[in-house]
Write a protein that holds these residues in place. Structure first.
Motif, PDB file in Angstrom:
ATOM      1  N   ARG A 234      72.931   6.957 -38.647  1.00 44.52           N
ATOM      2  CA  ARG A 234      71.932   5.890 -38.612  1.00 44.52           C
ATOM      3  C   ARG A 234      70.527   6.467 -38.414  1.00 44.52           C
ATOM      4  N   PHE A 235      70.374   7.676 -38.873  1.00 43.45           N
ATOM      5  CA  PHE A 235      69.155   8.428 -38.617  1.00 43.45           C
ATOM      6  C   PHE A 235      67.928   7.736 -39.208  1.00 43.45           C
ATOM      7  N   SER A 236      68.023   7.294 -40.460  1.00 40.90           N
ATOM      8  CA  SER A 236      66.858   6.713 -41.128  1.00 40.90           C
ATOM      9  C   SER A 236      66.386   5.454 -40.425  1.00 40.90           C
ATOM     10  N   LEU A 237      67.334   4.613 -39.945  1.00 43.65           N
ATOM     11  CA  LEU A 237      66.961   3.383 -39.261  1.00 43.65           C
ATOM     12  C   LEU A 237      66.279   3.693 -37.930  1.00 43.65           C
ATOM     13  N   GLU A 238      66.833   4.635 -37.174  1.00 48.87           N
ATOM     14  CA  GLU A 238      66.253   4.975 -35.879  1.00 48.87           C
ATOM     15  C   GLU A 238      64.880   5.630 -36.043  1.00 48.87           C
ATOM     16  N   LEU A 239      64.736   6.434 -37.090  1.00 44.70           N
ATOM     17  CA  LEU A 239      63.437   7.052 -37.368  1.00 44.70           C
ATOM     18  C   LEU A 239      62.420   5.976 -37.762  1.00 44.70           C
ATOM     19  N   ALA A 240      62.851   5.017 -38.591  1.00 48.54           N
ATOM     20  CA  ALA A 240      61.967   3.919 -38.998  1.00 48.54           C
ATOM     21  C   ALA A 240      61.550   3.078 -37.788  1.00 48.54           C
ATOM     22  N   ASN A 241      62.474   2.881 -36.857  1.00 51.85           N
ATOM     23  CA  ASN A 241      62.151   2.108 -35.642  1.00 51.85           C
ATOM     24  C   ASN A 241      61.080   2.813 -34.807  1.00 51.85           C
ATOM     25  N   ARG A 242      61.172   4.149 -34.704  1.00 51.11           N
ATOM     26  CA  ARG A 242      60.166   4.911 -33.957  1.00 51.11           C
ATOM     27  C   ARG A 242      58.808   4.827 -34.656  1.00 51.11           C
ATOM     28  N   ILE A 243      58.837   4.881 -35.994  1.00 47.78           N
ATOM     29  CA  ILE A 243      57.581   4.779 -36.747  1.00 47.78           C
ATOM     30  C   ILE A 243      56.972   3.391 -36.568  1.00 47.78           C
ATOM     31  N   THR A 244      57.836   2.363 -36.541  1.00 44.79           N
ATOM     32  CA  THR A 244      57.365   0.996 -36.323  1.00 44.79           C
ATOM     33  C   THR A 244      56.675   0.857 -34.973  1.00 44.79           C
ATOM     34  N   GLU A 245      57.218   1.519 -33.953  1.00 45.23           N
ATOM     35  CA  GLU A 245      56.610   1.472 -32.617  1.00 45.23           C
ATOM     36  C   GLU A 245      55.202   2.063 -32.628  1.00 45.23           C
ATOM     37  N   LEU A 246      55.005   3.116 -33.419  1.00 42.42           N
ATOM     38  CA  LEU A 246      53.721   3.816 -33.435  1.00 42.42           C
ATOM     39  C   LEU A 246      52.730   3.240 -34.445  1.00 42.42           C
ATOM     40  N   LEU A 247      53.240   2.820 -35.612  1.00 45.06           N
ATOM     41  CA  LEU A 247      52.358   2.392 -36.705  1.00 45.06           C
ATOM     42  C   LEU A 247      52.461   0.910 -37.032  1.00 45.06           C
ATOM     43  N   GLY A 248      53.382   0.214 -36.372  1.00 42.97           N
ATOM     44  CA  GLY A 248      53.544  -1.206 -36.632  1.00 42.97           C
ATOM     45  C   GLY A 248      54.571  -1.475 -37.716  1.00 42.97           C
ATOM     46  N   PRO A 249      54.895  -2.762 -37.953  1.00 43.10           N
ATOM     47  CA  PRO A 249      55.932  -3.142 -38.933  1.00 43.10           C
ATOM     48  C   PRO A 249      55.661  -2.629 -40.346  1.00 43.10           C
ATOM     49  N   VAL A 250      54.402  -2.646 -40.757  1.00 44.27           N
ATOM     50  CA  VAL A 250      54.076  -2.187 -42.120  1.00 44.27           C
ATOM     51  C   VAL A 250      54.418  -0.709 -42.278  1.00 44.27           C
ATOM     52  N   GLY A 251      54.057   0.098 -41.279  1.00 46.30           N
ATOM     53  CA  GLY A 251      54.379   1.531 -41.324  1.00 46.30           C
ATOM     54  C   GLY A 251      55.872   1.769 -41.384  1.00 46.30           C
ATOM     55  N   GLY A 252      56.635   0.987 -40.597  1.00 45.62           N
ATOM     56  CA  GLY A 252      58.092   1.118 -40.605  1.00 45.62           C
ATOM     57  C   GLY A 252      58.687   0.798 -41.958  1.00 45.62           C
ATOM     58  N   TRP A 253      58.209  -0.268 -42.581  1.00 36.92           N
ATOM     59  CA  TRP A 253      58.736  -0.660 -43.895  1.00 36.92           C
ATOM     60  C   TRP A 253      58.358   0.333 -44.987  1.00 36.92           C
ATOM     61  N   ILE A 254      57.150   0.841 -44.898  1.00 34.37           N
ATOM     62  CA  ILE A 254      56.730   1.855 -45.884  1.00 34.37           C
ATOM     63  C   ILE A 254      57.664   3.057 -45.824  1.00 34.37           C
ATOM     64  N   PHE A 255      57.996   3.488 -44.603  1.00 32.79           N
ATOM     65  CA  PHE A 255      58.887   4.637 -44.466  1.00 32.79           C
ATOM     66  C   PHE A 255      60.300   4.312 -44.958  1.00 32.79           C
ATOM     67  N   LYS A 256      60.816   3.143 -44.614  1.00 30.83           N
ATOM     68  CA  LYS A 256      62.171   2.757 -45.047  1.00 30.83           C
ATOM     69  C   LYS A 256      62.298   2.815 -46.567  1.00 30.83           C
ATOM     70  N   ILE A 257      61.297   2.252 -47.252  1.00 31.40           N
ATOM     71  CA  ILE A 257      61.338   2.236 -48.725  1.00 31.40           C
ATOM     72  C   ILE A 257      61.210   3.645 -49.274  1.00 31.40           C
ATOM     73  N   GLY A 258      60.345   4.459 -48.679  1.00 29.06           N
ATOM     74  CA  GLY A 258      60.193   5.841 -49.138  1.00 29.06           C
ATOM     75  C   GLY A 258      61.456   6.652 -48.928  1.00 29.06           C
ATOM     76  N   PHE A 259      62.105   6.464 -47.777  1.00 28.70           N
ATOM     77  CA  PHE A 259      63.346   7.189 -47.498  1.00 28.70           C
ATOM     78  C   PHE A 259      64.437   6.766 -48.478  1.00 28.70           C
ATOM     79  N   TRP A 260      64.545   5.458 -48.719  1.00 29.31           N
ATOM     80  CA  TRP A 260      65.536   4.966 -49.689  1.00 29.31           C
ATOM     81  C   TRP A 260      65.265   5.551 -51.078  1.00 29.31           C
ATOM     82  N   ALA A 261      63.998   5.566 -51.493  1.00 28.20           N
ATOM     83  CA  ALA A 261      63.643   6.106 -52.810  1.00 28.20           C
ATOM     84  C   ALA A 261      64.043   7.572 -52.925  1.00 28.20           C
ATOM     85  N   SER A 262      63.868   8.329 -51.843  1.00 28.37           N
ATOM     86  CA  SER A 262      64.184   9.760 -51.890  1.00 28.37           C
ATOM     87  C   SER A 262      65.679   9.996 -52.050  1.00 28.37           C
TER      88      SER A 262
END
Length: 401
Positions: free
Chosen positions: A254-282
């Motif tokens: 569940r690494f990608s979800l937990e990483l996205a959650n940490r990014i959301t804490e620091l950059l907000g919901p938009v930052g978290g979603w941007i990372f989730k989509i980028g990780f999925w694309a990769s």
């Protein structure tokens, strides 16, 4: 038309950056620190030299490296390579299907995690079959190019927003600790950056682009540089994310979800979603890249043994069968792990890179005309690659047993 020059390199970058490499880079950034970037730079240099040497051999001889292997090596090689190819396909195919399931679950969960991961993994695998078998090379290339954009926006932009300060860079160089565990993380980055078996795929993509003679080789050098610059940027971005985020307690699945959650804490919901989509694309681009490219290797292997033409290989039954094999058989890894297969894959895989470098050192000094032969610098880098990856192979065997 200018962007079209970079298509083989973009395919190589998208295929070579898998979920395992992203996770390894992030964890290495956390455990070891920013010094891991040195390993990325060295890995990119070595992989570029390998791929440029492969392209040079193919353009000089108008044969793929697989043709050269089949011609020069005996039955023992034929048996060992096909075993490695099948096991690699099963292991990597399974890892990518699982990664796609996990990445999509982070975006749109379908109930309980295991169920959601399984459904999304199967969905992505079947979608991959449709994309690879129904689209021509030009259309497939456009899809990969779009994924590269998503990867850049999602992963690289996130890393830029979390970019370390000057004092953090200074501190990183002062707190380096080369313990056995840290060295293993650095080795993981060095071996993983830019792919392993998928390096062979580049030869088939330049075949699709009809690259011949010195002009074709010049184009290869351009798009390979772009490819490995992109690969290096992705890998460095994940190291920065790992260094800036506390992900020590994350479970790999569940690494990608937990990483996205940490990014959301620091950059907000938009930052978290941007990372989730980028990780999925990769991870999805890596899956379809493998589905499209590795069957070339299998079909080339069979046709070369049968002494038949490799042209229009995507229309051969061997190519189609192998697409279905990689996409469907590894789905079983969603339900269970086959440790003996993973062990076999680890052992054979450890020696693939040294074997590739030795082959190119021999072929590009003995089997091609003078103007395409290796320079002293290329020979030196290939020799360094052999020594370095043999060392990594021994280290892997020690860790395995």
């Amino acid at each position: 038309k200018r962007l079209d020059i970079f298509i083989p390199g973009l395919l190589l970058a998208a295929t070579g950056v898998g979920a395992g490499d992203l996770i390894t880079g992030t964890l290495a950034g956390y455990h070891v620190g920013l010094v891991c970037i040195i390993a990325v730079v060295l890995g990119v240099l070595l992989k570029y030299t390998l791929n440029e040497s492969l392209a040079r051999y193919q353009i000089a001889t108008q044969n793929t490296l697989m043709d050269g292997w089949i011609k020069e090596f005996g039955r023992f090689f034929h048996i060992v390579f096909i075993l490695y190819l099948v096991v690699w396909s099963y292991s990597v195919g399974g890892a990518l299907i699982t990664a796609c399931g996990v990445a999509m679950d982070a975006i749109l969960p379908l109930g309980e995690f295991k169920f959601s991961k399984t459904i999304w993994g199967i969905f992505h695998s079947i979608l991959g079959i449709v994309i690879v078998l129904k689209l021509n090379f030009k259309s497939f290339s456009k899809i990969i190019s779009a994924f590269i954009v998503f990867m850049f926006v999602g992963v690289v932009i996130t890393a830029i927003l979390l970019f370390p300060s000057a004092s953090e860079w200074t501190q990183a160089t002062q707190e380096v600790s080369f313990t056995d565990k840290n060295i293993n993380w650095i080795i993981g980055i060095l071996g993983g950056v830019g792919g392993t078996l998928t390096i062979l795929s580049y030869g088939y993509w330049i075949q699709e682009k009809n690259r011949v003679n010195e002009k074709g080789l010049s184009l290869c050098k351009i798009d390979l540089k772009v490819s490995y610059i992109l690969t290096g940027i992705f890998s460095i971005s994940m190291i920065i994310l790992g260094n800036q985020l506390n992900i020590s307690g994350s479970k790999e699945e569940r690494f990608s979800l937990e990483l996205a959650n940490r990014i959301t804490e620091l950059l907000g919901p938009v930052g978290g979603w941007i990372f989730k989509i980028g990780f999925w694309a990769s991870v999805f681009s890596s899956l379809i890249g493998v589905l499209q490219s590795v069957p070339y290797i299998f079909a080339n292997y069979v046709l070369s043994i049968k002494n038949k033409s490799v042209k229009n290989v995507t229309k051969s039954k061997y190519y189609i069968y192998y697409v279905l094999f990689i996409a469907l058989v590894p789905i079983s890894t969603l339900y269970f792990k086959v440790e003996s297969i993973q062990l076999f894959y680890a052992i054979l895989g450890a020696f693939f890179m040294p074997f590739l470098a030795i082959s190119l050192l021999i072929f590009n000094n003995k089997k091609i005309i003078k103007k395409y032969k290796n320079s002293f610098l290329k020979n030196s880098i290939l020799l360094l690659t052999i020594l370095l990856f043999l060392g990594i192979a021994v280290q892997k065997l020690i860790n395995t047993f």
